[in-house]
Write an enzyme that holds these catalytic residues in place. Structure first.
Site, PDB file in Angstrom:
ATOM      1  N   HIS A  51     -22.953 -17.301 -19.628  1.00  0.00           N
ATOM      2  CA  HIS A  51     -22.654 -16.022 -18.971  1.00  0.00           C
ATOM      3  C   HIS A  51     -23.754 -14.989 -19.180  1.00  0.00           C
ATOM      4  O   HIS A  51     -23.697 -13.901 -18.600  1.00  0.00           O
ATOM      5  CB  HIS A  51     -21.313 -15.483 -19.454  1.00  0.00           C
ATOM      6  CG  HIS A  51     -20.140 -16.222 -18.898  1.00  0.00           C
ATOM      7  ND1 HIS A  51     -19.782 -17.470 -19.341  1.00  0.00           N
ATOM      8  CD2 HIS A  51     -19.254 -15.898 -17.915  1.00  0.00           C
ATOM      9  CE1 HIS A  51     -18.718 -17.883 -18.668  1.00  0.00           C
ATOM     10  NE2 HIS A  51     -18.386 -16.964 -17.797  1.00  0.00           N
TER      11      HIS A  51
ATOM     12  N   SER B 277     -16.683 -15.385 -13.810  1.00  0.00           N
ATOM     13  CA  SER B 277     -16.680 -15.690 -15.241  1.00  0.00           C
ATOM     14  C   SER B 277     -15.516 -16.611 -15.551  1.00  0.00           C
ATOM     15  O   SER B 277     -14.489 -16.594 -14.868  1.00  0.00           O
ATOM     16  CB  SER B 277     -16.562 -14.411 -16.059  1.00  0.00           C
ATOM     17  OG  SER B 277     -15.215 -14.005 -16.203  1.00  0.00           O
ATOM     18  N   ASP B 278     -15.667 -17.424 -16.575  1.00  0.00           N
ATOM     19  CA  ASP B 278     -14.492 -18.097 -17.105  1.00  0.00           C
ATOM     20  C   ASP B 278     -13.660 -17.044 -17.833  1.00  0.00           C
ATOM     21  O   ASP B 278     -14.146 -15.960 -18.175  1.00  0.00           O
ATOM     22  CB  ASP B 278     -14.888 -19.249 -18.031  1.00  0.00           C
ATOM     23  CG  ASP B 278     -13.847 -20.354 -18.038  1.00  0.00           C
ATOM     24  OD1 ASP B 278     -12.673 -20.067 -17.724  1.00  0.00           O
ATOM     25  OD2 ASP B 278     -14.190 -21.507 -18.357  1.00  0.00           O
ATOM     26  N   TYR B 279     -12.405 -17.362 -18.053  1.00  0.00           N
ATOM     27  CA  TYR B 279     -11.485 -16.373 -18.617  1.00  0.00           C
ATOM     28  C   TYR B 279     -11.976 -15.886 -19.997  1.00  0.00           C
ATOM     29  O   TYR B 279     -12.176 -16.700 -20.909  1.00  0.00           O
ATOM     30  CB  TYR B 279     -10.090 -16.965 -18.736  1.00  0.00           C
ATOM     31  CG  TYR B 279      -9.276 -16.956 -17.452  1.00  0.00           C
ATOM     32  CD1 TYR B 279      -9.883 -16.995 -16.197  1.00  0.00           C
ATOM     33  CD2 TYR B 279      -7.885 -16.906 -17.497  1.00  0.00           C
ATOM     34  CE1 TYR B 279      -9.126 -16.968 -15.029  1.00  0.00           C
ATOM     35  CE2 TYR B 279      -7.123 -16.890 -16.328  1.00  0.00           C
ATOM     36  CZ  TYR B 279      -7.758 -16.919 -15.098  1.00  0.00           C
ATOM     37  OH  TYR B 279      -6.994 -16.894 -13.951  1.00  0.00           O
TER      38      TYR B 279
END
Length: 769
Positions: free
Chosen positions: A279, A301-303
């Site tokens: 990220h 984004s992933d969580y």
């Protein structure tokens, strides 16, 4: 002047260019962006999930438009998982709620920007009353991209009909460590197989990219990148690999799905590569993804992953940011378009721009593609969804056959000594084991309307023609729900009692069907430190081997069915049980599919999409290893228990007459590879014909073999078919010593057969000049 302002229409009602449906999505998005305030732009980079209850409902649990007005006056980019609101909405409730929310964004925000609703769709919409298909590792076992495209097309239709617009799937991680609890979410260990299944999934979800026809959704490739071989096999751990290996192995499925399926969204991964979390990785998200591959979509984004650049105690903390402002800056500069699942770091962007810590032009560049795809989805012109009476019930019934076909094709026959299967002339059948009579769907599953366990499926198939007895045999864990954080092992004394009961049941039967493996706790996403799912061992959990041993002592014929999310090291079972079937998780039609295979109504055709190691100490065990990687071990065989691509049938296939259209080609030419396949048995069957290559001498070391083509065919007894593959330059190319993706001259070994094992392949030589 005062009168003019008082009588003016709201800006959203004025026919600006972005309101003109005759203009292109690009033109409309650019016009809209020019009219947005900084606060409205940042709002498009935010998502809501956990705060739905407090933002959408009053203290009595009733929907409150006043609370929505209070919190979301500038709009919002996305809302996560509308389906799980208030413990789960049925399809009609979800449609109603989606429309209520969309009405606010379209009619009450200043510019009327609609919201995107995203859902989990790993192997079916993860919602109430949704069709549940086999987990991806099972779907990969079908080696049938056409089937996978149909399945994800059905999933897209289901999701879109309820108001969803984006699916957080497919997972195109190449998995190289079976200790990792997320193996079930992947399409396996092979780059080419993962690529083909990924392409098929995206085509099913997105179609030709015309998203405004109300039956397609945005697909999201994940997890970018190198998430499938974490250090120590633990979720989110570092992935420290060379750039060449990254490009040729882990990045390739993403590039293929972008180039050949036009995927719209990519999710960055939790892990780090060479010390840089994905990220915050400009090289990964900007240089490779956007500059080299010309990706025009948007990165999600992933969580919680942007927060993890700073600190999140219960999950992962990378420590590359001193606070959430720095975390937001890193993700912004890397090119993450939107923060999932909650507004945490990115709300700081507004003040960062005002304070000179971020440029508004960077915000604009990330917001623009997300606006464009809201136009592509048709949300500005047709924001609402309609549901007809009986619509969802009819679709659920219609999709049952597709789910059944997928489950049948997933089942993989690993051993069939003495042709024990299909079962014949057995009047009394014992169905034994911890997975025999329970719901097994795998992670990220919905709540299907239909489900048939193995025990029920066998009972239904046998009917009045025999007797079916059941015994649990032992437990794997207590409860076994994916949602329960704590994993509790069973009481040994209770297990001993259950084993004794199972022996008694087996003794009064003609054959014992043991249903073993793992469950949704023993292999799952480890999403925080209290919710674990990675294991240092691949042995069956608990006393399952003891159960097998005691049932074998009865002298009854034994069939083992394995249900699990990862490969299990089943050395004892392989050596002692005559018939073994790998099932993974088969979805809602589990019992029906298993019964069809056990009794010969369907001839199994699954192939292993991942090697099954002899032990955790044999990891990595993937077939496409480098020449120096498998010298041998003291006191053990270096080969896997079962190889990639392996899977038996109730009939026998032979391969002959391997030939090339040309023995010598130039580096930019293609060549046809042909082989004759014959069904030498007495029943019809399906076979997966597999094409592998090896570059014999190269500027950098290359794998001993790599899958570069496969074809699933159906042959009647005695029938012969010629299977033709087209081998393209891209199949022969790799990242060479100068970091260029190219075809090098020399000899290539061409191998065709029905598994990756040398003994199952016929070989010839292709020369590239």
């Amino acid at each position: 002047m005062e009168k003019s302002v008082r009588n003016a229409k709201p800006e959203s009602e004025v026919l600006y260019d972005y309101k003109n449906p005759d203009l292109s999505p690009d033109e409309r998005a650019e016009d809209l962006l020019k009219r947005m305030t900084l606060e409205e732009k940042v709002a498009q980079m935010l998502c809501i999930w956990e705060d739905k209850k407090t933002i959408f409902f009053d203290d009595e649990g009733n929907f409150s438009i006043d609370k929505v007005r209070e919190h979301l006056k500038n709009g919002i980019g996305q809302i996560a998982r509308l389906s799980d609101t208030n413990g789960g909405l049925d399809p009609y409730q979800m449609v109603e709620f989606a429309n209520k929310l969309q009405k606010f964004f379209v009619e009450e925000t200043r510019l009327g920007i609609p919201v995107i609703f995203h859902e989990e769709c790993l192997h079916g919409l993860a919602a109430k009353d949704a069709t549940s298909y086999p987990v991806p590792i099972g779907l990969a076992a079908t080696f049938n991209p056409e089937l996978i495209e149909k399945i994800f097309s059905a999933i897209a239709e289901d999701a879109r009909s309820r108001g969803a617009h984006q699916a957080l799937t497919p997972v195109v991680d190449v998995v190289r460590d079976p200790r990792w609890g997320r193996v079930e979410e992947t399409f396996g260990e092979d780059t080419y197989l993962v690529s083909q299944m990924g392409i098929a999934s995206v085509k099913g979800l997105q179609g030709d990219g015309s998203l405004n026809n109300n039956n397609k959704v945005i697909a999201t490739l994940k997890h970018f990148a190198a998430h499938g071989q974490p250090e120590s096999g633990t979720n989110c751990a570092p992935a420290n690999f060379s750039e060449r290996f990254l490009r040729d192995t882990f990045l390739m499925p993403f590039k293929e799905a972008i180039d050949k399926a036009g995927v719209i969204s990519v999710m960055a991964s939790y892990n780090e590569i060479d010390g840089i979390p994905s990220h915050a990785n400009k090289w990964l998200l900007r240089k490779v993804l956007r500059d080299e591959w010309n990706f025009k979509g948007f990165v999600v984004s992933d969580y919680y992953a942007i927060t993890e650049l700073f600190h999140k105690e219960e999950t992962v903390s990378h420590g590359v940011a001193a606070n959430k402002v720095e975390a937001a800056k890193l993700a912004l500069e890397a090119g993450v378009n939107i923060e999932f699942p909650n507004p945490d770091c990115y709300p700081n962007l507004t003040e960062m721009v005002k304070g000179g810590l971020a440029d508004e032009s960077d915000i604009d560049a990330l917001v623009l593609p997300m606006l464009k795809y809201k136009f592509e989805l048709g949300l500005f012109d047709n924001p609402y969804v309609e549901a007809e009476p009986g619509q969802f019930e009819n679709k659920l019934e219609q999709d049952r056959e597709l789910a059944l076909q997928a489950a049948r094709e997933t089942i993989t026959l690993l051993k069939n000594e003495g042709n024990l299967l299909p079962l014949k002339d057995f009047k009394k059948i014992a169905v034994i084991g911890p997975n025999a009579d329970r719901t097994l769907l795998g992670g990220y599953h919905g709540t299907p309307k239909y489900y048939t366990s193995v025990y029920q499926g066998i009972k239904d198939k046998v009917g009045k023609n025999g007797e079916v007895f059941y015994s649990e045999g032992c437990k794997i864990t207590v409860g076994g729900s994916w949602n329960d954080d704590e994993v509790i092992l069973p009481d040994p004394a209770e297990d001993e009692k259950l084993i004794n009961e199972a022996v008694a049941v087996a003794q009064k039967s003609d054959v014992a069907v043991l249903v073993l493996g793992g469950n949704e706790q023993t292999s799952r996403e480890a999403w925080n430190k209290k919710h674990l799912g990675d294991r240092p061992s691949l042995e069956l959990v608990g006393r399952q081997n003891k159960l097998v041993e005691e049932i074998l002592k009865t002298g009854k014929p034994v069939v083992v069915l394995l249900f699990n999310g990862r490969p299990n090291s089943i050395g004892f079972i392989k050596d002692n049980v005559p018939a073994i079937l790998e099932c993974w998780y088969l979805g809602q039609e589990t019992g029906r599919a298993v019964a069809d295979v056990l009794f010969g109504d369907y001839n199994p055709s699954g192939k292993l999409p991942v090697s099954i190691p002899r032990s955790a100490g044999h990891i990595p065990a993937h077939y496409s290893h480098k020449p120096s990687a498998r010298r041998g071990y003291l006191f053990d065989d270096v080969s896997p228990l079962f190889a990639f691509g392996y899977g038996l049938s109730y009939t026998k296939f032979s391969f002959d007459n391997l030939r090339l259209s040309k023995d010598t080609i130039s580096a930019d030419e293609k060549v046809s590879v042909s082989i004759e396949v014959k069904n030498e048995g007495a029943i019809a069957g399906e076979e997966v014909v597999q094409l592998y290559i090896r570059d014999k001498v190269s500027s950098v070391t290359r794998p001993v073999k790599e899958l570069k083509g496969f074809r699933k065919i159906t042959l009647a007894p005695g029938q012969t078919s010629t299977v033709v593959f087209e081998l393209l330059p891209e199949h022969l190319a790799f990242t060479n010593v100068d970091m260029k993706f190219t075809v090098e001259p020399g000899e290539f070994e061409i191998m065709v057969g029905n598994s990756s094992r040398d003994e199952d392949l016929i070989k010839t030589i292709l020369t590239v000049k």
